[in-house]
Scaffold this motif. Sequence first.
Motif, mmCIF file in Angstrom:
data_model
loop_
_atom_site.group_PDB
_atom_site.id
_atom_site.type_symbol
_atom_site.label_atom_id
_atom_site.label_comp_id
_atom_site.label_asym_id
_atom_site.label_seq_id
_atom_site.Cartn_x
_atom_site.Cartn_y
_atom_site.Cartn_z
ATOM 1 N N ASP A 100 47.413 32.459 35.818
ATOM 2 C CA ASP A 100 47.867 32.940 37.121
ATOM 3 C C ASP A 100 47.856 34.472 37.102
ATOM 4 O O ASP A 100 48.314 35.097 36.144
ATOM 5 C CB ASP A 100 49.287 32.423 37.381
ATOM 6 N N GLY A 101 47.325 35.079 38.161
ATOM 7 C CA GLY A 101 47.152 36.533 38.172
ATOM 8 C C GLY A 101 48.012 37.275 39.172
ATOM 9 O O GLY A 101 47.768 38.451 39.434
ATOM 10 N N PRO A 333 31.358 35.190 33.571
ATOM 11 C CA PRO A 333 32.272 34.038 33.653
ATOM 12 C C PRO A 333 33.703 34.403 34.045
ATOM 13 O O PRO A 333 34.662 33.944 33.435
ATOM 14 C CB PRO A 333 32.213 33.495 32.224
ATOM 15 N N TYR A 334 33.849 35.194 35.081
ATOM 16 C CA TYR A 334 35.165 35.684 35.466
ATOM 17 C C TYR A 334 35.751 34.846 36.606
ATOM 18 O O TYR A 334 36.206 35.385 37.626
ATOM 19 C CB TYR A 334 35.078 37.156 35.886
ATOM 20 N N LEU A 335 35.742 33.537 36.453
ATOM 21 C CA LEU A 335 36.156 32.659 37.546
ATOM 22 C C LEU A 335 37.646 32.780 37.844
ATOM 23 O O LEU A 335 38.086 32.513 38.963
ATOM 24 C CB LEU A 335 35.805 31.209 37.207
ATOM 25 N N SER A 336 38.440 33.151 36.835
ATOM 26 C CA SER A 336 39.889 33.318 37.018
ATOM 27 C C SER A 336 40.331 34.728 36.658
ATOM 28 O O SER A 336 41.460 34.943 36.238
ATOM 29 C CB SER A 336 40.644 32.307 36.142
ATOM 30 N N GLY A 337 39.438 35.707 36.804
ATOM 31 C CA GLY A 337 39.718 37.029 36.278
ATOM 32 C C GLY A 337 39.362 37.055 34.796
ATOM 33 O O GLY A 337 38.721 36.134 34.289
ATOM 34 N N GLU A 338 39.788 38.091 34.085
ATOM 35 C CA GLU A 338 39.494 38.158 32.660
ATOM 36 C C GLU A 338 40.601 38.873 31.908
ATOM 37 O O GLU A 338 41.276 39.752 32.452
ATOM 38 C CB GLU A 338 38.151 38.872 32.422
ATOM 39 N N ARG A 339 40.796 38.453 30.671
ATOM 40 C CA ARG A 339 41.829 39.056 29.837
ATOM 41 C C ARG A 339 41.196 40.057 28.871
ATOM 42 O O ARG A 339 41.234 41.242 29.076
ATOM 43 C CB ARG A 339 42.611 37.957 29.099
ATOM 44 N N THR A 340 40.579 39.581 27.769
ATOM 45 C CA THR A 340 39.916 40.494 26.826
ATOM 46 C C THR A 340 38.461 40.670 27.250
ATOM 47 O O THR A 340 37.774 39.673 27.482
ATOM 48 C CB THR A 340 39.969 39.922 25.395
ATOM 49 N N PRO A 341 37.971 41.889 27.375
ATOM 50 C CA PRO A 341 38.622 43.165 27.083
ATOM 51 C C PRO A 341 39.133 43.889 28.318
ATOM 52 O O PRO A 341 39.560 45.043 28.206
ATOM 53 C CB PRO A 341 37.479 43.958 26.446
ATOM 54 N N HIS A 342 39.096 43.247 29.499
ATOM 55 C CA HIS A 342 39.297 43.990 30.741
ATOM 56 C C HIS A 342 40.718 43.950 31.299
ATOM 57 O O HIS A 342 41.096 44.835 32.068
ATOM 58 C CB HIS A 342 38.319 43.478 31.807
ATOM 59 N N ASN A 343 41.488 42.900 30.972
ATOM 60 C CA ASN A 343 42.829 42.738 31.537
ATOM 61 C C ASN A 343 42.790 42.925 33.051
ATOM 62 O O ASN A 343 43.497 43.747 33.616
ATOM 63 C CB ASN A 343 43.810 43.723 30.896
ATOM 64 N N ASP A 344 41.952 42.123 33.698
ATOM 65 C CA ASP A 344 41.663 42.291 35.123
ATOM 66 C C ASP A 344 41.788 40.941 35.838
ATOM 67 O O ASP A 344 40.886 40.100 35.771
ATOM 68 C CB ASP A 344 40.245 42.846 35.297
ATOM 69 N N PRO A 345 42.907 40.676 36.526
ATOM 70 C CA PRO A 345 43.079 39.387 37.203
ATOM 71 C C PRO A 345 42.265 39.248 38.484
ATOM 72 O O PRO A 345 42.129 38.142 39.012
ATOM 73 C CB PRO A 345 44.578 39.353 37.510
ATOM 74 N N ASN A 346 41.727 40.360 38.992
ATOM 75 C CA ASN A 346 41.052 40.333 40.288
ATOM 76 C C ASN A 346 39.540 40.217 40.202
ATOM 77 O O ASN A 346 38.880 39.894 41.194
ATOM 78 C CB ASN A 346 41.401 41.598 41.072
ATOM 79 N N ILE A 347 38.954 40.481 39.031
ATOM 80 C CA ILE A 347 37.512 40.382 38.892
ATOM 81 C C ILE A 347 37.082 38.928 39.110
ATOM 82 O O ILE A 347 37.829 37.997 38.820
ATOM 83 C CB ILE A 347 37.066 40.891 37.493
#
Length: 485
Positions: A100-101, A333-347
């Motif tokens: 969840d972002g 593969p940013y279907l739910s955002g991304e954690r490593t390495p971007h820490n980006d919930p909106n991508i």
Amino acid sequence: MFIGIDLGTSSVKSILVDGNDTVIATASAPLEVSRPHPTWSEQAPADWWTATLKTLDEIKSKHPKEMAAVLGIGLSGQQHGATLLDKNGDPLRPCILWNDGRSEQECIEIAKQWPEISKLTGNPAMPGFTGPKLLWVRRHEPEIFKQVAFVLLPKAYLRYLLSGEMVEDMSDASGTLWLDVAKRDWSEELLAGQHMSRKQMPRLVEGSAVSATLKPELTQRWGMAKPPVIAGGGGDNAAAAVGLGAIHPGDASVSLGTSGVLWATTAGFAPNKNLPIHAFCHAIPNTWHQMGVILSAASSLTWWAHAAKSTEKELVAELGSEVTEPSPLLFMPYLSGERTPHNDPNIRGAFYGISHDTTRAQMTQAVLEGVAFAFRDCLVALTEAGTKIKAADAIGGGSQSRLWVAIMANVLGLPLSRLAGGEQGGAFGAARLGRMAATGESPSAVCKPPKRVETIAPMPALVQHYNETFRRYRSLYPALKGAFT
């Protein structure tokens, strides 16, 4: 006999194992995820319990004699989920899940308040973690926040229903942003700073220690001779590592589950404040680990199968037994955002390079490769943090595909081993933790590595091609970020 229960995102899986590590029975029950708003991800805790009862009832009906001999139960679970309970122990709202972002703003505020928070928690503030979720609830659902008497992670909620005890293990607690990971204890400073208190937290135990015993009525329901002990258990990745025997510094694994994890066992607590990688407690005493985490691994192929109106197995079969060059497409593969390495919930994800000549097989290959490239992002981050990985075991449902593991080996440039029972994951490790709690055996005596079916070595020519493609892959994130900001 020992039981392992793994509360995943897509299912609850229970496993019955004997003292020789032989799997006697398995059962699973599906779970649904609710996404009421963009970036939100929730589940009803009651569904976890229904699924757990179903799996254990099924095993008991088929193996009553073996169930009668169960001595210990271990728990594994999806991490970070905020299960909010009132003073009576009843859920106040659906659990806010790991992917969840919604709490991005709260993470920004935590980072401003504690610029050096990684030194204490081993992790920067990320929307997936439990602490930011509670700050979001405090801001947006104040009436619910006022009623929060207890906060449990998903598997701790199962333990509460199984035993009546509120207890958590160190590995799962590491994902809350409330734990002093080096001291393996709740941080009074972090709790107070996030408007929480120790009295709202479960008691902490090591994953291989006794945390509680099964309720008498459930002992009777499943025909057990006496109430089995319940181990502290582990977060899903830590429990899976126990199942792999990855308890020594340098042990590594690649997990192709719903999400993806590049795991490395470490000699001590090894935080890195500059990178969005995790430094957590292991599920066994005096041991830690680092992880790079991607939010959509095997779930990327599941999404593509649904979109292509096919099955995952059929799509992968179209590629044949091997690939000789990268797909002409790139998949992010940013279907739910991304954690490593971007820490980006909106991508969000994307295909790049589609033309009139594009085939479904090329798109499938791009999905497999895109997940592999995301893992390589994790490998780069762990390397920059000082962790060297020379080889790894492949686990999770996606590891059943030899082709996908071969693609991963060539993208990462690492030998990857496929394992007998590699898809068992956290449930098998949880059963081992239940065994240690029941018998008092040491981790070194119990946590033996499974048989390696084969080791797939990278092919130098293909590695070179993937190195070039990976550079193109990495160049796309800034453009996507600009599009989704």
